[in-house]
Design a protein around this motif. Sequence first.
Motif, PDB file in Angstrom:
ATOM      1  N   MET A   1      23.473  -4.874  14.082  1.00 13.15           N
ATOM      2  CA  MET A   1      23.262  -4.737  12.651  1.00 13.15           C
ATOM      3  C   MET A   1      23.979  -5.888  11.959  1.00 13.15           C
ATOM      4  SD  MET A   1      22.336  -2.211  10.363  1.00 13.15           S
ATOM      5  CE  MET A   1      22.413  -2.211   8.626  1.00 13.15           C
ATOM      6  N   ALA A   2      23.307  -6.519  11.042  1.00  7.48           N
ATOM      7  CA  ALA A   2      23.861  -7.662  10.325  1.00  7.48           C
ATOM      8  C   ALA A   2      24.800  -7.175   9.218  1.00  7.48           C
ATOM      9  CB  ALA A   2      22.735  -8.485   9.735  1.00  7.48           C
ATOM     10  N   ASP A   3      25.737  -8.051   8.851  1.00  7.58           N
ATOM     11  CA  ASP A   3      26.631  -7.694   7.753  1.00  7.58           C
ATOM     12  C   ASP A   3      25.880  -7.774   6.426  1.00  7.58           C
ATOM     13  OD1 ASP A   3      26.352 -10.424   7.611  1.00  7.58           O
ATOM     14  OD2 ASP A   3      28.447 -10.830   7.173  1.00  7.58           O
ATOM     15  N   ARG A   4      26.533  -7.328   5.375  1.00  3.14           N
ATOM     16  CA  ARG A   4      25.864  -7.221   4.069  1.00  3.14           C
ATOM     17  C   ARG A   4      25.431  -8.582   3.524  1.00  3.14           C
ATOM     18  NH1 ARG A   4      30.257  -3.348   1.602  1.00  3.14           N
ATOM     19  NH2 ARG A   4      30.019  -1.647   3.057  1.00  3.14           N
ATOM     20  N   LEU A   5      26.266  -9.601   3.726  1.00  2.00           N
ATOM     21  CA  LEU A   5      25.901 -10.922   3.210  1.00  2.00           C
ATOM     22  C   LEU A   5      24.669 -11.474   3.921  1.00  2.00           C
ATOM     23  CD1 LEU A   5      29.348 -12.674   2.651  1.00  2.00           C
ATOM     24  CD2 LEU A   5      27.752 -11.816   0.947  1.00  2.00           C
ATOM     25  N   THR A   6      24.577 -11.245   5.213  1.00  2.00           N
ATOM     26  CA  THR A   6      23.392 -11.693   5.955  1.00  2.00           C
ATOM     27  C   THR A   6      22.156 -10.928   5.493  1.00  2.00           C
ATOM     28  OG1 THR A   6      24.798 -12.210   7.850  1.00  2.00           O
ATOM     29  CG2 THR A   6      22.433 -12.022   8.266  1.00  2.00           C
ATOM     30  N   GLN A   7      22.305  -9.631   5.279  1.00  5.60           N
ATOM     31  CA  GLN A   7      21.190  -8.837   4.765  1.00  5.60           C
ATOM     32  C   GLN A   7      20.765  -9.337   3.390  1.00  5.60           C
ATOM     33  OE1 GLN A   7      22.815  -4.871   4.870  1.00  5.60           O
ATOM     34  NE2 GLN A   7      21.999  -4.463   6.908  1.00  5.60           N
ATOM     35  N   LEU A   8      21.738  -9.666   2.553  1.00  4.52           N
ATOM     36  CA  LEU A   8      21.437 -10.170   1.217  1.00  4.52           C
ATOM     37  C   LEU A   8      20.714 -11.514   1.312  1.00  4.52           C
ATOM     38  CD1 LEU A   8      21.688  -9.904  -1.847  1.00  4.52           C
ATOM     39  CD2 LEU A   8      23.935 -10.972  -1.681  1.00  4.52           C
ATOM     40  N   GLN A   9      21.181 -12.395   2.178  1.00  2.00           N
ATOM     41  CA  GLN A   9      20.526 -13.693   2.349  1.00  2.00           C
ATOM     42  C   GLN A   9      19.099 -13.514   2.847  1.00  2.00           C
ATOM     43  OE1 GLN A   9      21.739 -16.771   1.483  1.00  2.00           O
ATOM     44  NE2 GLN A   9      19.639 -17.384   1.860  1.00  2.00           N
ATOM     45  N   ASP A  10      18.890 -12.590   3.799  1.00  2.00           N
ATOM     46  CA  ASP A  10      17.540 -12.326   4.309  1.00  2.00           C
ATOM     47  C   ASP A  10      16.626 -11.793   3.202  1.00  2.00           C
ATOM     48  OD1 ASP A  10      18.327 -13.157   6.804  1.00  2.00           O
ATOM     49  OD2 ASP A  10      18.604 -11.126   7.606  1.00  2.00           O
ATOM     50  N   ALA A  11      17.171 -10.923   2.345  1.00  2.00           N
ATOM     51  CA  ALA A  11      16.373 -10.373   1.252  1.00  2.00           C
ATOM     52  C   ALA A  11      16.006 -11.455   0.236  1.00  2.00           C
ATOM     53  CB  ALA A  11      17.122  -9.227   0.572  1.00  2.00           C
ATOM     54  N   VAL A  12      16.945 -12.351  -0.064  1.00  2.00           N
ATOM     55  CA  VAL A  12      16.665 -13.445  -1.003  1.00  2.00           C
ATOM     56  C   VAL A  12      15.626 -14.390  -0.404  1.00  2.00           C
ATOM     57  CG1 VAL A  12      17.678 -15.469  -2.134  1.00  2.00           C
ATOM     58  CG2 VAL A  12      18.866 -13.280  -2.214  1.00  2.00           C
ATOM     59  N   ASN A  13      15.743 -14.669   0.902  1.00  6.37           N
ATOM     60  CA  ASN A  13      14.738 -15.516   1.560  1.00  6.37           C
ATOM     61  C   ASN A  13      13.363 -14.846   1.535  1.00  6.37           C
ATOM     62  OD1 ASN A  13      16.600 -17.495   2.146  1.00  6.37           O
ATOM     63  ND2 ASN A  13      16.986 -16.774   4.222  1.00  6.37           N
ATOM     64  N   SER A  14      13.325 -13.557   1.749  1.00  8.43           N
ATOM     65  CA  SER A  14      12.058 -12.819   1.696  1.00  8.43           C
ATOM     66  C   SER A  14      11.471 -12.871   0.285  1.00  8.43           C
ATOM     67  CB  SER A  14      12.292 -11.374   2.129  1.00  8.43           C
ATOM     68  OG  SER A  14      11.126 -10.619   2.006  1.00  8.43           O
ATOM     69  N   LEU A  15      12.332 -12.752  -0.708  1.00 10.06           N
ATOM     70  CA  LEU A  15      11.877 -12.827  -2.099  1.00 10.06           C
ATOM     71  C   LEU A  15      11.290 -14.213  -2.394  1.00 10.06           C
ATOM     72  CD1 LEU A  15      11.813 -11.128  -4.706  1.00 10.06           C
ATOM     73  CD2 LEU A  15      14.034 -12.086  -5.274  1.00 10.06           C
ATOM     74  N   ALA A  16      11.952 -15.255  -1.901  1.00 12.82           N
ATOM     75  CA  ALA A  16      11.432 -16.618  -2.099  1.00 12.82           C
ATOM     76  C   ALA A  16      10.082 -16.785  -1.399  1.00 12.82           C
ATOM     77  CB  ALA A  16      12.437 -17.643  -1.579  1.00 12.82           C
ATOM     78  N   ASP A  17       9.957 -16.263  -0.179  1.00 11.63           N
ATOM     79  CA  ASP A  17       8.671 -16.314   0.539  1.00 11.63           C
ATOM     80  C   ASP A  17       7.577 -15.607  -0.250  1.00 11.63           C
ATOM     81  OD1 ASP A  17       9.743 -17.722   2.641  1.00 11.63           O
ATOM     82  OD2 ASP A  17      10.006 -15.956   3.933  1.00 11.63           O
ATOM     83  N   GLN A  18       7.907 -14.448  -0.802  1.00 16.54           N
ATOM     84  CA  GLN A  18       6.903 -13.698  -1.555  1.00 16.54           C
ATOM     85  C   GLN A  18       6.475 -14.448  -2.812  1.00 16.54           C
ATOM     86  OE1 GLN A  18       8.754  -9.883  -2.037  1.00 16.54           O
ATOM     87  NE2 GLN A  18       8.427  -9.324   0.098  1.00 16.54           N
TER      88      GLN A  18
END
Length: 145
Positions: A1-18
Amino acid sequence: MADRLTQLQDAVNSLADQFCNAIGVLQQCAPPASFNNIQTAINKDQPSNPTEEYAQLFAALIARTAKDVDVLIDSLPSEESTAALQAASLRQLEEENHDAASRLEEVVYRGDLLLEKIQSALADIAQSQLRTRSGGPSQPTPPES
């Protein structure tokens, strides 16, 4: 399981992709604009694209991902969490850990005592069965130390 900052970075990257995908699809499906009311035969023959459906789909995806980003940001430690507060929290956790370790040691000790009693009882039962099968004396022999 990734830490919160990694999860946040992944979510921001997903938002940029969208966002990028939404712009690309909407540009691809957008009807051509007319310049000075000049229409070509190609433009008139193009079928209508479901741009409204794409817009709603991407809006829903972007909104959901933005909510996920907000939740992750809210779960991050606040600025009020100072080193002193963290140290106090760690001391409390260490005390709880020590108490739990003491309780565990006590339970293990009682378990060992119980195990010895059970093993002794099993040895007595085995001796009794051996005596009855061999036809020996029916009185129990004192336990050997």
